[in-house]
Write a protein that holds these residues in place. Structure first.
Motif, PDB file in Angstrom:
ATOM      1  N   ALA A 104      82.483  38.832  44.923  1.00  0.00           N
ATOM      2  CA  ALA A 104      82.917  37.496  45.678  1.00  0.00           C
ATOM      3  C   ALA A 104      81.812  36.884  46.271  1.00  0.00           C
ATOM      4  CB  ALA A 104      83.879  38.256  46.908  1.00  0.00           C
ATOM      5  N   PHE A 105      80.783  37.749  46.893  1.00  0.00           N
ATOM      6  CA  PHE A 105      79.473  37.210  47.599  1.00  0.00           C
ATOM      7  C   PHE A 105      78.760  36.276  46.281  1.00  0.00           C
ATOM      8  CE2 PHE A 105      79.656  40.335  50.962  1.00  0.00           C
ATOM      9  CZ  PHE A 105      80.459  39.701  51.840  1.00  0.00           C
ATOM     10  N   LEU A 106      78.656  37.084  45.141  1.00  0.00           N
ATOM     11  CA  LEU A 106      77.979  36.259  43.925  1.00  0.00           C
ATOM     12  C   LEU A 106      78.520  34.966  43.568  1.00  0.00           C
ATOM     13  CD1 LEU A 106      76.713  39.506  42.065  1.00  0.00           C
ATOM     14  CD2 LEU A 106      75.200  37.940  43.433  1.00  0.00           C
ATOM     15  N   TYR A 107      79.815  34.903  43.570  1.00  0.00           N
ATOM     16  CA  TYR A 107      80.491  33.624  43.410  1.00  0.00           C
ATOM     17  C   TYR A 107      80.308  32.658  44.477  1.00  0.00           C
ATOM     18  CZ  TYR A 107      84.269  30.414  43.101  1.00  0.00           C
ATOM     19  OH  TYR A 107      85.107  29.336  42.959  1.00  0.00           O
ATOM     20  N   VAL A 108      80.270  32.990  45.695  1.00  0.00           N
ATOM     21  CA  VAL A 108      80.095  32.254  46.825  1.00  0.00           C
ATOM     22  C   VAL A 108      78.586  31.606  46.737  1.00  0.00           C
ATOM     23  CG1 VAL A 108      79.679  31.912  49.339  1.00  0.00           C
ATOM     24  CG2 VAL A 108      81.706  33.015  48.338  1.00  0.00           C
ATOM     25  N   ILE A 109      77.749  32.425  46.270  1.00  0.00           N
ATOM     26  CA  ILE A 109      76.370  32.038  46.271  1.00  0.00           C
ATOM     27  C   ILE A 109      76.259  30.818  45.069  1.00  0.00           C
ATOM     28  CG2 ILE A 109      74.063  32.634  45.169  1.00  0.00           C
ATOM     29  CD1 ILE A 109      74.227  35.318  46.817  1.00  0.00           C
TER      30      ILE A 109
ATOM     31  N   SER B 144      76.245  25.145  42.790  1.00  0.00           N
ATOM     32  CA  SER B 144      77.140  23.866  42.066  1.00  0.00           C
ATOM     33  C   SER B 144      77.265  22.784  43.124  1.00  0.00           C
ATOM     34  CB  SER B 144      78.187  24.259  41.528  1.00  0.00           C
ATOM     35  OG  SER B 144      79.235  24.685  42.232  1.00  0.00           O
ATOM     36  N   ILE B 145      77.587  23.120  44.389  1.00  0.00           N
ATOM     37  CA  ILE B 145      77.697  22.061  45.491  1.00  0.00           C
ATOM     38  C   ILE B 145      76.588  21.069  45.905  1.00  0.00           C
ATOM     39  CG2 ILE B 145      78.259  21.824  47.952  1.00  0.00           C
ATOM     40  CD1 ILE B 145      80.358  24.001  47.699  1.00  0.00           C
ATOM     41  N   PHE B 146      75.271  21.769  45.565  1.00  0.00           N
ATOM     42  CA  PHE B 146      74.131  21.029  45.957  1.00  0.00           C
ATOM     43  C   PHE B 146      73.813  20.605  44.587  1.00  0.00           C
ATOM     44  CE2 PHE B 146      73.639  24.109  49.553  1.00  0.00           C
ATOM     45  CZ  PHE B 146      73.450  23.088  50.608  1.00  0.00           C
ATOM     46  N   LEU B 147      74.013  20.859  43.340  1.00  0.00           N
ATOM     47  CA  LEU B 147      73.532  20.396  42.276  1.00  0.00           C
ATOM     48  C   LEU B 147      74.155  18.924  42.080  1.00  0.00           C
ATOM     49  CD1 LEU B 147      73.125  23.316  39.625  1.00  0.00           C
ATOM     50  CD2 LEU B 147      71.337  22.036  40.891  1.00  0.00           C
ATOM     51  N   PHE B 148      75.143  18.800  42.180  1.00  0.00           N
ATOM     52  CA  PHE B 148      75.685  17.606  42.087  1.00  0.00           C
ATOM     53  C   PHE B 148      75.193  16.557  42.798  1.00  0.00           C
ATOM     54  CE2 PHE B 148      79.134  20.425  40.182  1.00  0.00           C
ATOM     55  CZ  PHE B 148      79.182  19.617  38.879  1.00  0.00           C
ATOM     56  N   PRO B 149      75.102  16.348  44.143  1.00  0.00           N
ATOM     57  CA  PRO B 149      74.597  15.423  44.853  1.00  0.00           C
ATOM     58  C   PRO B 149      73.077  15.472  44.430  1.00  0.00           C
ATOM     59  CG  PRO B 149      75.859  16.985  46.498  1.00  0.00           C
ATOM     60  CD  PRO B 149      75.654  17.406  44.879  1.00  0.00           C
ATOM     61  N   TRP B 150      72.285  16.523  44.336  1.00  0.00           N
ATOM     62  CA  TRP B 150      70.994  16.230  43.870  1.00  0.00           C
ATOM     63  C   TRP B 150      70.724  15.429  42.454  1.00  0.00           C
ATOM     64  CZ3 TRP B 150      68.881  18.309  39.201  1.00  0.00           C
ATOM     65  CH2 TRP B 150      67.632  18.296  38.885  1.00  0.00           C
TER      66      TRP B 150
ATOM     67  N   TYR C 234      62.494   8.860  43.979  1.00  0.00           N
ATOM     68  CA  TYR C 234      62.728  10.520  44.499  1.00  0.00           C
ATOM     69  C   TYR C 234      62.646  11.272  43.205  1.00  0.00           C
ATOM     70  CZ  TYR C 234      64.730   8.118  48.602  1.00  0.00           C
ATOM     71  OH  TYR C 234      64.744   7.625  49.797  1.00  0.00           O
ATOM     72  N   GLY C 235      62.301  10.979  42.047  1.00  0.00           N
ATOM     73  CA  GLY C 235      62.420  11.973  41.015  1.00  0.00           C
ATOM     74  C   GLY C 235      61.628  12.828  41.164  1.00  0.00           C
ATOM     75  N   ALA C 236      60.463  12.946  41.198  1.00  0.00           N
ATOM     76  CA  ALA C 236      59.436  14.168  41.396  1.00  0.00           C
ATOM     77  C   ALA C 236      59.869  14.866  42.499  1.00  0.00           C
ATOM     78  CB  ALA C 236      58.031  13.764  41.333  1.00  0.00           C
ATOM     79  N   THR C 237      59.946  14.382  43.681  1.00  0.00           N
ATOM     80  CA  THR C 237      60.170  15.290  44.795  1.00  0.00           C
ATOM     81  C   THR C 237      61.552  15.942  44.624  1.00  0.00           C
ATOM     82  OG1 THR C 237      59.224  13.516  46.200  1.00  0.00           O
ATOM     83  CG2 THR C 237      60.254  15.029  47.371  1.00  0.00           C
ATOM     84  N   THR C 238      62.530  15.211  44.273  1.00  0.00           N
ATOM     85  CA  THR C 238      63.908  16.014  44.093  1.00  0.00           C
ATOM     86  C   THR C 238      63.756  17.166  42.942  1.00  0.00           C
ATOM     87  OG1 THR C 238      64.871  14.218  42.709  1.00  0.00           O
ATOM     88  CG2 THR C 238      65.143  14.221  44.952  1.00  0.00           C
ATOM     89  N   LEU C 239      63.022  16.817  42.153  1.00  0.00           N
ATOM     90  CA  LEU C 239      62.788  17.879  41.013  1.00  0.00           C
ATOM     91  C   LEU C 239      62.247  19.222  41.572  1.00  0.00           C
ATOM     92  CD1 LEU C 239      63.324  18.241  37.973  1.00  0.00           C
ATOM     93  CD2 LEU C 239      61.044  17.705  37.623  1.00  0.00           C
ATOM     94  N   VAL C 240      61.029  19.097  42.285  1.00  0.00           N
ATOM     95  CA  VAL C 240      60.475  20.105  42.720  1.00  0.00           C
ATOM     96  C   VAL C 240      61.403  20.980  43.920  1.00  0.00           C
ATOM     97  CG1 VAL C 240      58.390  20.841  44.256  1.00  0.00           C
ATOM     98  CG2 VAL C 240      58.208  19.157  42.498  1.00  0.00           C
ATOM     99  N   GLU C 241      62.173  20.165  44.745  1.00  0.00           N
ATOM    100  CA  GLU C 241      62.858  20.742  45.666  1.00  0.00           C
ATOM    101  C   GLU C 241      64.169  21.568  44.938  1.00  0.00           C
ATOM    102  OE1 GLU C 241      64.258  17.558  48.343  1.00  0.00           O
ATOM    103  OE2 GLU C 241      62.377  17.695  49.279  1.00  0.00           O
ATOM    104  N   MET C 242      64.486  21.051  43.918  1.00  0.00           N
ATOM    105  CA  MET C 242      65.630  21.787  43.205  1.00  0.00           C
ATOM    106  C   MET C 242      65.133  22.876  42.596  1.00  0.00           C
ATOM    107  SD  MET C 242      68.921  22.117  43.039  1.00  0.00           S
ATOM    108  CE  MET C 242      69.241  20.680  43.975  1.00  0.00           C
ATOM    109  N   PHE C 243      63.937  23.063  41.966  1.00  0.00           N
ATOM    110  CA  PHE C 243      63.342  24.197  41.147  1.00  0.00           C
ATOM    111  C   PHE C 243      63.008  25.206  42.557  1.00  0.00           C
ATOM    112  CE2 PHE C 243      62.998  21.617  37.375  1.00  0.00           C
ATOM    113  CZ  PHE C 243      63.703  22.279  36.510  1.00  0.00           C
ATOM    114  N   VAL C 244      62.860  24.601  43.505  1.00  0.00           N
ATOM    115  CA  VAL C 244      62.386  25.691  44.656  1.00  0.00           C
ATOM    116  C   VAL C 244      63.824  26.471  44.961  1.00  0.00           C
ATOM    117  CG1 VAL C 244      61.850  26.080  47.000  1.00  0.00           C
ATOM    118  CG2 VAL C 244      60.443  24.659  45.514  1.00  0.00           C
ATOM    119  N   PHE C 245      64.779  25.637  45.401  1.00  0.00           N
ATOM    120  CA  PHE C 245      66.190  26.175  45.470  1.00  0.00           C
ATOM    121  C   PHE C 245      66.639  27.001  44.457  1.00  0.00           C
ATOM    122  CE2 PHE C 245      70.954  25.469  45.243  1.00  0.00           C
ATOM    123  CZ  PHE C 245      71.195  25.909  46.443  1.00  0.00           C
TER     124      PHE C 245
END
Length: 144
Positions: free
Chosen positions: A88-93, A98-104, A113-124
């Motif tokens: 259940a915890f892995l599912y929540v993770i 996925s909740i953060f990927l769609f707005p990103w 915003y291309g390079a900055t958001t790309l780096v931030e998403m790969f860190v996430f």
């Protein structure tokens, strides 16, 4: 429009737009407040009507603990496997991922915003990958 001064020393024409902005601002909140009150009243009336209209005939069978159609036998305490909570915890993770990927994806398409958001998403995604590798190394993902 008459140009004059008010008792606080400000010209009369400079206060009128501020009053109009404040009125629009509070009007927006009054609409939200009115909808909230209407929603609370709707729920209260529905629960009140249900309480007044339902039959009340308590019997020992109705007061008995009920679990999926099975009569309770034995103690009320049962052990649960921890691995189900881990899944259940892995599912929540991954749901949060996925909740953060769609707005990103929508911000990534915006110019500038291309390079900055790309780096931030790969860190996430890197943090999530490290967590998944840790869970794999601990043997949490093995179904036994």
């Amino acid at each position: 429009m008459v140009q004059g001064t008010l008792p606080d020393g400000l010209p009369q024409t400079s206060r009128e737009p501020a009053v109009a902005v404040a009125a629009d601002y509070f009007h927006s909140y009054s609409v939200v407040g009115l909808l909230t009150v209407a929603g609370v009243l709707f729920v209260a009336v529905a629960f009140g009507a249900g309480r007044l209209l339902r039959p009340v005939v308590p019997t020992p069978e109705k007061l008995l603990t009920y679990e999926c159609g099975v009569d309770p036998v034995g103690e009320g305490w049962a052990h649960t496997q921890v691995r189900y909570y881990v899944y259940a915890f892995l599912y929540v993770i991954f749901a949060v991922d996925s909740i953060f990927l769609f707005p990103w994806a929508t911000v990534f398409a915006a110019p500038g915003y291309g390079a900055t958001t790309l780096v931030e998403m790969f860190v996430f995604l890197g943090f999530l990958t490290v967590g998944l590798l840790y869970a794999y190394k601990k043997g949490v993902l093995a179904w036994t």
